[in-house]
Design an enzyme around this catalytic site. Structure first.
Site, PDB file in Angstrom:
ATOM      1  N   ASN A 271     -12.821  14.401   7.188  1.00  0.00           N
ATOM      2  CA  ASN A 271     -13.918  13.297   7.605  1.00  0.00           C
ATOM      3  C   ASN A 271     -13.610  12.190   6.693  1.00  0.00           C
ATOM      4  O   ASN A 271     -14.262  11.544   6.233  1.00  0.00           O
ATOM      5  CB  ASN A 271     -14.949  14.240   6.462  1.00  0.00           C
ATOM      6  CG  ASN A 271     -14.254  14.814   5.104  1.00  0.00           C
ATOM      7  OD1 ASN A 271     -13.722  14.731   4.304  1.00  0.00           O
ATOM      8  ND2 ASN A 271     -15.503  14.811   4.582  1.00  0.00           N
TER       9      ASN A 271
ATOM     10  N   ASP B 182      -5.791   5.094  -2.721  1.00  0.00           N
ATOM     11  CA  ASP B 182      -6.506   6.325  -3.954  1.00  0.00           C
ATOM     12  C   ASP B 182      -6.318   7.753  -3.210  1.00  0.00           C
ATOM     13  O   ASP B 182      -5.944   8.536  -3.849  1.00  0.00           O
ATOM     14  CB  ASP B 182      -7.913   6.005  -4.207  1.00  0.00           C
ATOM     15  CG  ASP B 182      -7.912   5.310  -4.600  1.00  0.00           C
ATOM     16  OD1 ASP B 182      -7.328   4.430  -5.764  1.00  0.00           O
ATOM     17  OD2 ASP B 182      -9.504   4.496  -4.398  1.00  0.00           O
TER      18      ASP B 182
ATOM     19  N   GLN C 121     -22.885  -1.910   4.939  1.00  0.00           N
ATOM     20  CA  GLN C 121     -21.746  -3.469   4.382  1.00  0.00           C
ATOM     21  C   GLN C 121     -21.896  -4.595   4.313  1.00  0.00           C
ATOM     22  O   GLN C 121     -21.612  -5.710   3.834  1.00  0.00           O
ATOM     23  CB  GLN C 121     -20.844  -2.694   3.541  1.00  0.00           C
ATOM     24  CG  GLN C 121     -21.513  -1.566   2.324  1.00  0.00           C
ATOM     25  CD  GLN C 121     -19.655  -0.696   1.896  1.00  0.00           C
ATOM     26  OE1 GLN C 121     -19.457  -1.569   0.752  1.00  0.00           O
ATOM     27  NE2 GLN C 121     -19.544   0.280   2.236  1.00  0.00           N
TER      28      GLN C 121
ATOM     29  N   ARG D  72       0.795  -1.184   0.131  1.00  0.00           N
ATOM     30  CA  ARG D  72      -0.245   0.018   0.176  1.00  0.00           C
ATOM     31  C   ARG D  72       0.475   1.663  -0.253  1.00  0.00           C
ATOM     32  O   ARG D  72       0.932   2.025   0.172  1.00  0.00           O
ATOM     33  CB  ARG D  72      -1.186   0.286   1.136  1.00  0.00           C
ATOM     34  CG  ARG D  72      -1.988  -1.223   1.419  1.00  0.00           C
ATOM     35  CD  ARG D  72      -2.998  -0.926   2.430  1.00  0.00           C
ATOM     36  NE  ARG D  72      -3.886   0.740   1.919  1.00  0.00           N
ATOM     37  CZ  ARG D  72      -4.830   0.460   2.005  1.00  0.00           C
ATOM     38  NH1 ARG D  72      -5.103   0.589   4.050  1.00  0.00           N
ATOM     39  NH2 ARG D  72      -5.388   1.985   2.317  1.00  0.00           N
TER      40      ARG D  72
ATOM     41  N   ASP E  13     -23.609   8.860   4.005  1.00  0.00           N
ATOM     42  CA  ASP E  13     -23.579  11.030   3.112  1.00  0.00           C
ATOM     43  C   ASP E  13     -22.677  11.945   4.239  1.00  0.00           C
ATOM     44  O   ASP E  13     -22.540  13.218   4.096  1.00  0.00           O
ATOM     45  CB  ASP E  13     -23.848  11.022   1.875  1.00  0.00           C
ATOM     46  CG  ASP E  13     -23.633   9.932   0.498  1.00  0.00           C
ATOM     47  OD1 ASP E  13     -22.489  10.566   1.134  1.00  0.00           O
ATOM     48  OD2 ASP E  13     -24.893  10.381   0.062  1.00  0.00           O
TER      49      ASP E  13
ATOM     50  N   CYS F 209     -21.011  12.756  13.259  1.00  0.00           N
ATOM     51  CA  CYS F 209     -20.863  11.780  12.902  1.00  0.00           C
ATOM     52  C   CYS F 209     -21.821  11.016  13.535  1.00  0.00           C
ATOM     53  O   CYS F 209     -21.710  10.956  14.776  1.00  0.00           O
ATOM     54  CB  CYS F 209     -19.307  11.093  12.661  1.00  0.00           C
ATOM     55  SG  CYS F 209     -19.296   9.421  12.708  1.00  0.00           S
TER      56      CYS F 209
ATOM     57  N   CYS G 257      -8.955  22.957   6.021  1.00  0.00           N
ATOM     58  CA  CYS G 257     -10.175  22.630   6.827  1.00  0.00           C
ATOM     59  C   CYS G 257     -10.226  23.283   7.722  1.00  0.00           C
ATOM     60  O   CYS G 257     -10.761  23.549   9.059  1.00  0.00           O
ATOM     61  CB  CYS G 257     -10.036  21.124   7.366  1.00  0.00           C
ATOM     62  SG  CYS G 257     -10.769  19.544   6.512  1.00  0.00           S
TER      63      CYS G 257
ATOM     64  N   CYS H 259     -17.488  17.911  10.672  1.00  0.00           N
ATOM     65  CA  CYS H 259     -17.892  16.744  10.106  1.00  0.00           C
ATOM     66  C   CYS H 259     -17.837  15.419  11.594  1.00  0.00           C
ATOM     67  O   CYS H 259     -19.016  14.106  11.545  1.00  0.00           O
ATOM     68  CB  CYS H 259     -17.191  16.503   8.866  1.00  0.00           C
ATOM     69  SG  CYS H 259     -15.190  16.498   9.606  1.00  0.00           S
TER      70      CYS H 259
ATOM     71  N   ASP I  87      -9.990   2.460  -5.948  1.00  0.00           N
ATOM     72  CA  ASP I  87     -10.106   1.708  -4.830  1.00  0.00           C
ATOM     73  C   ASP I  87     -10.294   0.627  -4.513  1.00  0.00           C
ATOM     74  O   ASP I  87      -9.958   0.412  -3.274  1.00  0.00           O
ATOM     75  CB  ASP I  87     -12.081   1.850  -4.759  1.00  0.00           C
ATOM     76  CG  ASP I  87     -12.734   1.268  -3.870  1.00  0.00           C
ATOM     77  OD1 ASP I  87     -12.287   2.297  -3.110  1.00  0.00           O
ATOM     78  OD2 ASP I  87     -13.879   0.650  -4.007  1.00  0.00           O
TER      79      ASP I  87
END
Length: 375
Positions: free
Chosen positions: A155, A140, A220, A57, A241, A198, A188, A194, A134
């Site tokens: 976020n 990414d 998921q 990675r 979102d 949450c 930010c 954010c 992804d």
């Protein structure tokens, strides 16, 4: 060919084929990311969907020994749903997150990257290329940040000046040597909206996410949702979102120029009752083209059942009573038990009692006992 000319040609072609933003980064190791991933692993914040090998990675040379440059791309997607059906009593609706609107972005970005690869090899037939979207080894977000696409926000999304955080990201590792772009400074600042917004406190601090608490991850999973999160998911049937919606940098941001990402309102905001008895074939026909279908129908149906409980939708009781007695999947029966308990009408209680007399799975029995107030 001079580096500047090569870079300009790639940028021009990328825009020509519908890539909204392109940036260039060196293929040097991502050492800061490596430290963050090690910490994430130690704290068990990872989702399990990521590439498990941290070295792959963070060291592009393990993926391409002669890799010199990473080309990062971004495509914008809509934030507002046109002609959205209203969720009303008797016609309750679930919602797919914006990243699952329109055609599966993995396919769209791979097609764009494939065309970009072909062009790069026209410019230099000796060039090697390897593209990812992804599910590849590289991050990414880390690539986009280094390539100046945007900054890595609190976020855990990349925010671009032009499109906010409503962008899909992909990258191409190549042997070409191209002058890297300058990363953007973090914008930010002291804003913490954010993190505070949450629903499950998954944003531990700015830029760090406990995936196991994140609603986008939870929707998921395939097992029974922990009780503490069931009301938190509301009517979300895939993704979340909230941390994007509250971000001031996303205010007024809504791009519809990528036709592939234009959502069908009935697909991304479906009637919940209609999801309960879908066959695999029906599910694939209706949702197979969107990103939110990748885990199959069980998580979607489980989430739909829980959403009906959050709405306390009485019209769903007959179908829920049928599912709790006849569905072969313990997760679905357990979810129905919770939802019928939330609805709490006489018909719902009778259904729970009948199911309790038939049920043999211990996990489902535990949910039934809780719903019936037996424990």
């Amino acid at each position: 060919m001079p580096e500047e000319t090569l870079k300009e040609k790639i940028i021009s072609y990328a825009k020509e084929i519908g890539i909204d933003k392109v940036g260039f980064a060196s293929a040097d190791p991502f050492l800061t990311l490596k430290d963050r991933l090690i910490t994430q692993q130690e704290l068990q914040y990872q989702s399990g969907f990521e590439e498990k090998d941290i070295e792959k990675r963070t060291h592009p040379s393990l993926l391409m020994e002669e890799g010199r440059t990473i080309i990062s791309i971004a495509l914008a997607y809509p934030s507002k749903l046109k002609n959205a059906p209203k969720s009303t009593k008797g016609d309750r609706r679930g919602i797919f997150c914006r990243a699952s609107w329109g055609e599966d972005y993995h396919n769209v970005l791979r097609k764009r990257l494939s065309r970009l690869e072909e062009y790069v090899k026209e410019l230099d037939p000796q060039a090697q290329c390897r593209s990812m979207v992804d599910t590849g080894e590289l991050s990414d977000r880390a690539v986009a940040e280094r390539a100046g696409i945007g900054w890595s926000a609190k976020n855990c999304a990349v925010i671009t000046p032009e499109f906010g955080s409503y962008v899909y990201l992909g990258e191409m590792l190549t042997t070409l040597a191209i002058e890297p772009d300058v990363p953007l400074t973090d914008q930010c600042g002291s804003c913490n909206i954010c993190v505070d917004a949450c629903p499950t406190d998954a944003l531990i601090q700015g830029g760090q996410l406990d995936a196991n608490k994140c609603i986008a991850f939870l929707t998921q999973t395939k097992d029974m949702l922990p009780e503490r999160y069931r009301k938190k998911i509301g009517n979300r049937i895939y993704g979340c979102d909230t941390c994007q919606q509250v971000c001031p940098k996303n205010k007024g941001v809504d791009f519809h120029h990528q036709k592939e990402f234009e959502p069908d309102p009935e697909t991304v905001k479906p009637n919940l009752n209609s999801l309960l008895h879908m066959s695999n074939k029906e599910f694939k026909e209706r949702f197979g083209s969107i990103a939110g279908s990748w885990r199959g129908k069980k998580p979607i149906q489980r989430n739909a059942v829980i959403a009906l409980g959050n709405f306390k939708e009485e019209s769903a009781v007959p179908e829920l009573n049928e599912l709790i007695k006849n569905d072969p999947r313990p997760v679905i029966r357990s979810s129905c038990a919770w939802t019928l308990g939330q609805i709490g009408t006489h018909e719902a209680i009778v259904g729970l009692e009948e199911a309790y007399m038939l049920e043999q799975e211990s996990e489902v029995l535990a949910e039934l006992e809780t719903a019936l107030g037996l424990q």
